[in-house]
Design a protein around this motif. Structure first.
Motif, short mmCIF file in Angstrom:
data_model
loop_
_atom_site.label_atom_id
_atom_site.label_comp_id
_atom_site.label_asym_id
_atom_site.label_seq_id
_atom_site.Cartn_x
_atom_site.Cartn_y
_atom_site.Cartn_z
N THR A 1 -27.05 -131.82 -63.48
CA THR A 1 -28.12 -132.68 -63.99
C THR A 1 -28.81 -132.10 -65.20
OG1 THR A 1 -29.63 -131.65 -62.41
CG2 THR A 1 -28.59 -133.72 -61.74
N GLY A 2 -28.51 -130.85 -65.55
CA GLY A 2 -29.21 -130.20 -66.65
C GLY A 2 -28.32 -130.00 -67.86
N SER B 1 -31.99 -126.94 -65.56
CA SER B 1 -31.64 -128.30 -65.17
C SER B 1 -32.82 -129.23 -65.29
CB SER B 1 -31.16 -128.29 -63.72
OG SER B 1 -31.19 -129.56 -63.18
N SER B 2 -32.58 -130.47 -65.69
CA SER B 2 -33.66 -131.44 -65.69
C SER B 2 -33.90 -131.95 -64.28
CB SER B 2 -33.32 -132.62 -66.61
OG SER B 2 -32.20 -133.32 -66.13
N GLY B 3 -32.84 -132.02 -63.49
CA GLY B 3 -32.99 -132.49 -62.12
C GLY B 3 -33.24 -133.99 -62.10
N ASP C 1 -38.38 -135.58 -67.89
CA ASP C 1 -39.11 -135.06 -69.04
C ASP C 1 -38.31 -134.05 -69.84
OD1 ASP C 1 -42.01 -136.08 -68.19
OD2 ASP C 1 -40.94 -135.31 -66.44
N ALA C 2 -37.26 -133.50 -69.28
CA ALA C 2 -36.42 -132.54 -70.01
C ALA C 2 -35.37 -133.33 -70.77
CB ALA C 2 -35.77 -131.56 -69.05
N HIS C 3 -35.62 -133.53 -72.05
CA HIS C 3 -34.73 -134.36 -72.86
C HIS C 3 -33.69 -133.50 -73.55
CE1 HIS C 3 -33.42 -137.51 -75.59
NE2 HIS C 3 -33.61 -136.68 -76.60
N ALA C 4 -32.44 -133.91 -73.51
CA ALA C 4 -31.39 -133.16 -74.19
C ALA C 4 -30.47 -134.14 -74.90
CB ALA C 4 -30.59 -132.34 -73.19
N SER C 5 -29.98 -133.73 -76.04
CA SER C 5 -29.10 -134.57 -76.84
C SER C 5 -27.77 -133.87 -77.06
CB SER C 5 -29.75 -134.87 -78.20
OG SER C 5 -30.95 -135.60 -78.03
N PRO C 6 -26.75 -134.60 -77.54
CA PRO C 6 -25.46 -133.96 -77.78
C PRO C 6 -25.61 -132.76 -78.69
CG PRO C 6 -25.27 -136.34 -77.93
CD PRO C 6 -26.74 -136.03 -77.82
N GLY C 7 -24.77 -131.75 -78.45
CA GLY C 7 -24.92 -130.49 -79.18
C GLY C 7 -23.90 -130.30 -80.27
N ARG C 8 -23.92 -129.08 -80.84
CA ARG C 8 -23.02 -128.71 -81.92
C ARG C 8 -22.02 -127.70 -81.41
NH1 ARG C 8 -28.21 -128.18 -83.74
NH2 ARG C 8 -28.10 -125.90 -83.68
N VAL D 1 -27.29 -123.37 -57.74
CA VAL D 1 -28.25 -123.53 -58.84
C VAL D 1 -27.52 -123.62 -60.18
CG1 VAL D 1 -30.20 -122.48 -60.05
CG2 VAL D 1 -30.05 -122.33 -57.55
N ASN D 2 -26.61 -122.68 -60.43
CA ASN D 2 -25.93 -122.64 -61.72
C ASN D 2 -25.14 -123.91 -62.00
OD1 ASN D 2 -26.81 -120.09 -62.50
ND2 ASN D 2 -25.10 -119.04 -61.54
N CYS D 3 -24.45 -124.42 -60.98
CA CYS D 3 -23.60 -125.60 -61.20
C CYS D 3 -24.43 -126.87 -61.33
CB CYS D 3 -22.59 -125.76 -60.06
SG CYS D 3 -21.40 -124.41 -59.92
N LEU D 4 -25.69 -126.83 -60.89
CA LEU D 4 -26.58 -127.97 -61.06
C LEU D 4 -27.31 -127.91 -62.39
CD1 LEU D 4 -27.51 -130.51 -59.47
CD2 LEU D 4 -29.44 -129.14 -58.63
N ASP D 5 -27.64 -126.71 -62.82
CA ASP D 5 -28.42 -126.54 -64.05
C ASP D 5 -27.64 -126.87 -65.32
OD1 ASP D 5 -30.85 -125.87 -62.97
OD2 ASP D 5 -30.67 -123.73 -63.32
N LEU D 6 -26.33 -126.60 -65.33
CA LEU D 6 -25.52 -126.84 -66.53
C LEU D 6 -24.15 -127.37 -66.15
CD1 LEU D 6 -26.24 -123.61 -68.64
CD2 LEU D 6 -27.01 -125.92 -69.18
N ALA D 7 -23.59 -128.18 -67.01
CA ALA D 7 -22.23 -128.67 -66.81
C ALA D 7 -21.26 -127.50 -66.79
CB ALA D 7 -21.85 -129.65 -67.91
#
Length: 529
Positions: free
Chosen positions: A448-449, A25-27, A32-39, A400-406
């Motif tokens: 948030t991640g 998660s970026s939190g 600073d943890a940058h993420a863009s749309p995926g494939r 933790v898991n539900c915050l780190d990833l959608a």
């Protein structure tokens, strides 16, 4: 009903029973943890775009965080003889640190015993997320005397875990009912009951732990580790992380590559995967582990799944689950062995092949109508003690898991659409794994991640360990993480069970001990049995 399959060491599961009788998660605080749309990939999963990379934090410590880095810990004897404990302060929100909202994080250590010069502190984490690092340190670690002699062995329960502002969600009786909820619904009414259980669980977490739910991300836990490193007086972090602990350690390396020392990541996770692909891969991993168990079982005289082949054994186990779905087995107590509890019990035994003989015995008992053994295994997975009290592992884990990833699914229709892929991944466990992955859809805090790569450029050499038939963290994940980390060396254990260090392979143990003591990494492509 497991809210999420755990990423933790086999010892943390199996040693809790009589078996050994002898998500990043970026939190909100870390843009600073940058993420863009995926494939889009298999089963609708998303892989990160090329620039979805965890970026290092500035090397300079911000002025508003300096008080945390400069704090002094007050140590006192605790627990097992020779251990000391302390409480460390960390900001609830790294973006807005305030003494009024500080978290109190529990820390434990056992000083180096000698002989030989002290090498510093060695921090450990057993995974989870939600596993108590302090319990792990005091009960199962340190591994060999040679490492214990040269390092102060250190553990910190991450925020939201055990002694560190633990997330709480349900009462013990409520948790009993929750774990028995049918996770393979056969009708709209059973689907509604499952969804209601997930909603009630999430509401309980919000009501009891609303303060911390937004701030238990992996990035925030990694930032806490850097404070502890500094407070202990270490210029660089030396760390052994197992299972989810590999994600935590890799995240630390990504955020603080210049402060990374000797890092061992055993039973590695792949931060590049989104939650749906993670769940699907883990489903395949448990199927691989069950196939290995079944192939061994059918050769034994006491195998309750027949003596034909692994595929037939899987069909027999599925038939047992179906029978328990219709008629739960007696256990000698008020709780009966339902299909969901039996499934969890079998899963618990997949973490360590040393559990296979007992699993054969307990499956035979269940076939005969006695569910006590599988219930014991299920209780070990959920960390439920004989008095009926649950540890907070199953609350911290989804937090933790539900915050780190959608969430992998946003509703039942998406689960139904994905069922063919999950059933293909595991004819025995696929359906229950798919439905259990729905839980984060109702979480009270938005994720948030996002999935991302962790190159950790500039980090010291890191050792990534993968087990070829690991159920919880498939071997392909270790290969992927080793490829992402710019300074990583992959060490392979050809075998069964979850994680490899300290589980009987002299080859693995010697390679890791040598690295920890001298900094010499294993040869490239080294494989052990």
């Amino acid at each position: 009903m497991a809210t999420s399959r755990l990423f933790r060491t086999s010892a943390a599961v199996v040693a809790a029973t009589a078996l050994l009788m002898s998500g990043c998660s970026s939190g909100s605080s870390s843009p600073d943890a940058h993420a863009s749309p995926g494939r889009t990939t298999e089963a609708g999963a998303q892989r990160p775009a090329d620039d979805a990379t965890l970026r290092p934090l500035p090397a300079a410590i911000p002025a508003d965080l300096r008080p945390y880095y400069d704090q002094k810990l007050t140590w006192h004897p605790c627990g097992v003889a020779g251990f000391e404990c302390a409480t460390m302060k960390a900001p609830l929100d790294y973006a807005h640190p305030s003494a009024a909202t500080d978290l109190k994080l529990a820390v434990a250590r056992k000083k180096a015993t000698g002989p030989g010069s002290r090498l510093g502190s060695l921090m450990v984490n057993p995974g989870g997320p939600g596993g108590s690092a302090i319990d792990y340190l005091q009960q199962y670690a340190p591994q060999p005397a040679s490492v214990r002699a040269r390092y102060d062995m250190v553990a910190m329960d991450p925020r939201g875990v055990a002694r560190s502002e633990p997330v709480e969600c349900l009462t013990n009786p409520q948790m009993d009912r929750y774990t028995q909820t049918d996770q393979t619904p056969d009708s709209p009414a059973e689907v509604n009951k499952l969804v209601t259980a997930y909603r009630d669980f999430a509401k309980g977490c919000q009501a009891r732990s609303g303060k911390v739910l937004r701030h238990v991300s992996t990035i925030e836990a990694a930032r806490d580790m850097d404070i502890l490193r500094a407070v202990l007086g270490d210029k660089k972090l030396t760390y052994v992380g197992a299972s989810y602990g590999t994600f935590l350690g890799a995240t630390y390396a990504g955020l603080y590559p210049s402060r990374t020392g000797r890092i061992v990541l055993d039973g590695a996770m792949n931060p590049e995967l989104d939650s749906r692909r993670t769940n699907l891969d883990q489903t395949k991993g448990f199927n691989t582990a069950f196939t290995a168990f079944a192939a061994d079982c059918v050769k034994k005289k006491d195998c309750p799944l027949g003596h034909k082949n692994a595929e037939d054994a899987g069909k027999r186990l599925a038939a047992l689950f179906k029978k328990l779905d219709a008629h739960p087995a007696e256990t000698g107590e008020a709780r009966k062995l339902t299909e969901s509890l039996a499934t969890t019990g079998v899963i618990a035994a997949m973490y360590d092949q040393r559990a296979w003989p007992v699993l054969r015995e307990y499956l035979a008992q269940a076939e005969a109508g006695n569910g006590r053994g599988l219930l014991t295994l299920s209780d070990s997975y959920y960390e439920r003690d004989p008095s009926g009290k649950y540890a907070n592992q199953m609350y911290a884990n989804p937090a933790v898991n539900c915050l780190d990833l959608a969430p992998p699914f946003t509703g039942p229709d998406q689960v139904r659409a994905a069922l063919p892929a999950f059933r293909k991944a595991s004819p025995v466990f696929g359906e229950s794994f798919a439905w259990s992955a729905l839980s984060c859809a109702y979480w009270p805090v938005k994720a948030t991640g996002t999935a991302h790569r962790i190159p950790a450029k500039g980090a010291a050499p890191i050792v990534v360990v993968g087990t070829t038939r690991d159920p919880a963290t498939p071997y392909a994940w270790a290969q992927a993480l080793a490829a992402q980390l710019s300074s990583a060396t992959l060490l392979t254990y050809e075998g069964d069970g979850h994680t490899a260090y300290g589980r009987g392979s002299t080859c693995i143990d010697n390679a890791i001990n040598t690295y920890l003591l001298t900094g010499t990494t294993p040869p490239k492509n080294k494989r052990c049995t």
